[in-house]
Write an enzyme that holds these catalytic residues in place. Structure first.
Site, PDB file in Angstrom:
ATOM      1  N   GLY A  43      77.729  42.886  39.328  1.00 43.44           N
ATOM      2  CA  GLY A  43      78.626  43.690  38.359  1.00 43.44           C
ATOM      3  C   GLY A  43      79.746  44.540  39.067  1.00 43.44           C
ATOM      4  O   GLY A  43      80.808  44.826  38.402  1.00 43.44           O
ATOM      5  N   ASP A  63      73.079  52.761  33.018  1.00 44.48           N
ATOM      6  CA  ASP A  63      72.771  52.701  31.812  1.00 44.48           C
ATOM      7  C   ASP A  63      71.387  53.620  31.783  1.00 44.48           C
ATOM      8  O   ASP A  63      71.354  54.924  31.657  1.00 44.48           O
ATOM      9  CB  ASP A  63      72.402  51.108  31.323  1.00 44.48           C
ATOM     10  CG  ASP A  63      72.164  51.154  29.888  1.00 44.48           C
ATOM     11  OD1 ASP A  63      71.814  52.115  29.295  1.00 44.48           O
ATOM     12  OD2 ASP A  63      71.751  49.844  29.379  1.00 44.48           O
ATOM     13  N   THR A 105      67.681  50.993  37.393  1.00 44.83           N
ATOM     14  CA  THR A 105      68.164  50.236  38.755  1.00 44.83           C
ATOM     15  C   THR A 105      68.311  51.227  39.840  1.00 44.83           C
ATOM     16  O   THR A 105      67.620  50.818  40.810  1.00 44.83           O
ATOM     17  CB  THR A 105      69.281  49.494  38.339  1.00 44.83           C
ATOM     18  OG1 THR A 105      68.991  48.609  37.088  1.00 44.83           O
ATOM     19  CG2 THR A 105      69.727  48.364  39.385  1.00 44.83           C
ATOM     20  N   LYS A 136      76.786  55.758  31.082  1.00 43.25           N
ATOM     21  CA  LYS A 136      76.444  56.064  29.815  1.00 43.25           C
ATOM     22  C   LYS A 136      75.721  57.333  29.538  1.00 43.25           C
ATOM     23  O   LYS A 136      75.444  57.848  28.393  1.00 43.25           O
ATOM     24  CB  LYS A 136      75.543  54.899  29.384  1.00 43.25           C
ATOM     25  CG  LYS A 136      76.422  53.445  29.117  1.00 43.25           C
ATOM     26  CD  LYS A 136      75.491  52.422  28.397  1.00 43.25           C
ATOM     27  CE  LYS A 136      76.510  51.017  28.273  1.00 43.25           C
ATOM     28  NZ  LYS A 136      75.498  50.092  27.783  1.00 43.25           N
ATOM     29  N   ASP A 178      79.078  41.711  32.760  1.00 42.02           N
ATOM     30  CA  ASP A 178      78.859  40.492  31.966  1.00 42.02           C
ATOM     31  C   ASP A 178      78.261  40.777  30.903  1.00 42.02           C
ATOM     32  O   ASP A 178      77.233  41.475  30.697  1.00 42.02           O
ATOM     33  CB  ASP A 178      78.399  39.482  33.070  1.00 42.02           C
ATOM     34  CG  ASP A 178      76.776  39.954  33.154  1.00 42.02           C
ATOM     35  OD1 ASP A 178      76.510  41.119  33.603  1.00 42.02           O
ATOM     36  OD2 ASP A 178      76.119  39.228  32.869  1.00 42.02           O
ATOM     37  N   ARG A 196      83.058  38.443  33.011  1.00 42.74           N
ATOM     38  CA  ARG A 196      83.313  39.249  34.254  1.00 42.74           C
ATOM     39  C   ARG A 196      84.864  39.217  34.749  1.00 42.74           C
ATOM     40  O   ARG A 196      85.275  40.178  35.139  1.00 42.74           O
ATOM     41  CB  ARG A 196      82.526  38.824  35.216  1.00 42.74           C
ATOM     42  CG  ARG A 196      80.984  38.843  35.180  1.00 42.74           C
ATOM     43  CD  ARG A 196      80.443  38.594  36.565  1.00 42.74           C
ATOM     44  NE  ARG A 196      79.074  38.458  36.552  1.00 42.74           N
ATOM     45  CZ  ARG A 196      77.931  39.281  36.504  1.00 42.74           C
ATOM     46  NH1 ARG A 196      78.186  40.470  36.598  1.00 42.74           N
ATOM     47  NH2 ARG A 196      76.635  38.985  36.561  1.00 42.74           N
TER      48      ARG A 196
HETATM   49  P1  IMP Z   1      70.055  50.592  34.218  1.00 42.19           P
HETATM   50  O1  IMP Z   1      69.071  50.126  35.251  1.00 42.19           O
HETATM   51  O2  IMP Z   1      69.403  50.575  32.834  1.00 42.19           O
HETATM   52  O3  IMP Z   1      70.715  51.653  34.570  1.00 42.19           O
HETATM   53  O4  IMP Z   1      70.931  49.343  34.007  1.00 42.19           O
HETATM   54  C1  IMP Z   1      72.152  49.145  35.102  1.00 42.19           C
HETATM   55  C2  IMP Z   1      72.555  47.737  35.004  1.00 42.19           C
HETATM   56  O5  IMP Z   1      72.562  46.803  34.011  1.00 42.19           O
HETATM   57  C3  IMP Z   1      74.224  47.714  35.435  1.00 42.19           C
HETATM   58  O6  IMP Z   1      74.175  47.395  36.749  1.00 42.19           O
HETATM   59  C4  IMP Z   1      74.676  46.383  34.790  1.00 42.19           C
HETATM   60  O7  IMP Z   1      74.335  45.128  35.505  1.00 42.19           O
HETATM   61  C5  IMP Z   1      73.458  46.198  33.577  1.00 42.19           C
HETATM   62  N1  IMP Z   1      74.279  46.768  32.387  1.00 42.19           N
HETATM   63  C6  IMP Z   1      74.081  48.229  31.804  1.00 42.19           C
HETATM   64  N2  IMP Z   1      74.661  48.443  30.524  1.00 42.19           N
HETATM   65  C7  IMP Z   1      75.420  47.450  30.561  1.00 42.19           C
HETATM   66  C8  IMP Z   1      76.798  47.258  29.575  1.00 42.19           C
HETATM   67  O8  IMP Z   1      77.266  47.677  28.784  1.00 42.19           O
HETATM   68  N3  IMP Z   1      77.444  46.085  29.902  1.00 42.19           N
HETATM   69  C9  IMP Z   1      76.969  44.988  30.939  1.00 42.19           C
HETATM   70  N4  IMP Z   1      76.104  45.212  31.890  1.00 42.19           N
HETATM   71  C10 IMP Z   1      75.408  46.550  31.562  1.00 42.19           C
HETATM   72 MG    MG Z   2      74.652  42.436  34.641  1.00 40.62          MG
END
Ligand code: IMP
Ligand code: MG
Length: 187
Positions: A56, A115, A119, A143, A171, A177
């Site tokens: 990403g 998000d 991660t 977010k 994506d 992308r």
């Molecule tokens: P987290 O672990 O929930 O913070 O997720 C982070 C990862 O999820 C990011 O690096 C993105 O690859 C993916 N992600 C989270 N939200 C979105 C979105 O709105 N669009 C696309 N990918 C997202």
């Molecule tokens: Mg992704």
């Protein structure tokens, strides 16, 4: 609001209309330039390793490093968490580990979007074990759903709306992308 079913947009998306353009090319470029200046000033000395979280961050990182006016190294990490879904599973797997040594360096982890923050939480734990001189995050989008206890969060491009965003590296199931803007897909 832009014309989202214009031939230009539809050509790029393969005929699928998008709900809205959330950040256009010009807005992104301006903010990336500001982040580059902030980062340049934040690291007056020492070795800087910019670590991009694939896939990403690839477009953001390539634009960002060209706005950072000091020596740096680039490497990548691949972590997998989402698959083809739209919600975070919380299970993060490291599929590629940086080959560049981290010890004693300033590490700037570059993320496309935060998000749930799961991660990042997992990765920061892994990277901290390698004794970097400092550990910081640069996320293009946040977010702001992640717990507020992330002292490492240093550089953020934009607050993101609670929508599923695509483009500029982001994506949905590996598509979109290459959109030069960030859009709300509204599926
Ligand atoms: P987290 O672990 O929930 O913070 O997720 C982070 C990862 O999820 C990011 O690096 C993105 O690859 C993916 N992600 C989270 N939200 C979105 C979105 O709105 N669009 C696309 N990918 C997202
Ligand atoms: Mg992704």
């Amino acid at each position: 609001m832009s014309t989202l079913s214009s031939p230009d947009v539809l050509r790029r998306t393969g005929g699928r209309p998008i709900k809205s353009i959330v950040f256009d090319e010009e807005t992104i470029a301006r903010r990336v330039g500001e982040l580059g200046r902030e980062i340049t000033e934040a690291y007056p000395e020492g070795e800087l390793l910019v670590l991009g979280l694939l896939k990403g961050s690839f477009i953001f990182l390539s634009d960002l490093v060209r706005t950072i006016e000091r020596p740096l190294q680039v490497d990548f990490l691949i972590a997998s968490s989402y698959g083809a879904g739209k919600t975070s599973s919380g299970a993060v797997q490291l599929l590629y580990d940086p080959e560049t040594g981290l010890a004693g360096k300033h590490i700037l982890l570059v993320e496309d979007i935060i998000d749930s923050g799961k991660t990042l939480e997992r990765l920061l734990g892994l990277l901290a074990e390698r004794r970097p001189r400092s550990l910081a995050i640069c996320a293009l989008l946040d977010k702001q759903l992640a717990p507020a206890r992330q002292p490492e969060l240093r550089f953020v491009g934009f607050r993101a709306p609670p929508a599923f965003l695509v483009g500029y590296g982001l994506d949905h199931a590996e598509n979109y992308r290459n959109l030069p803007f960030i859009a709300d897909l509204d599926s």
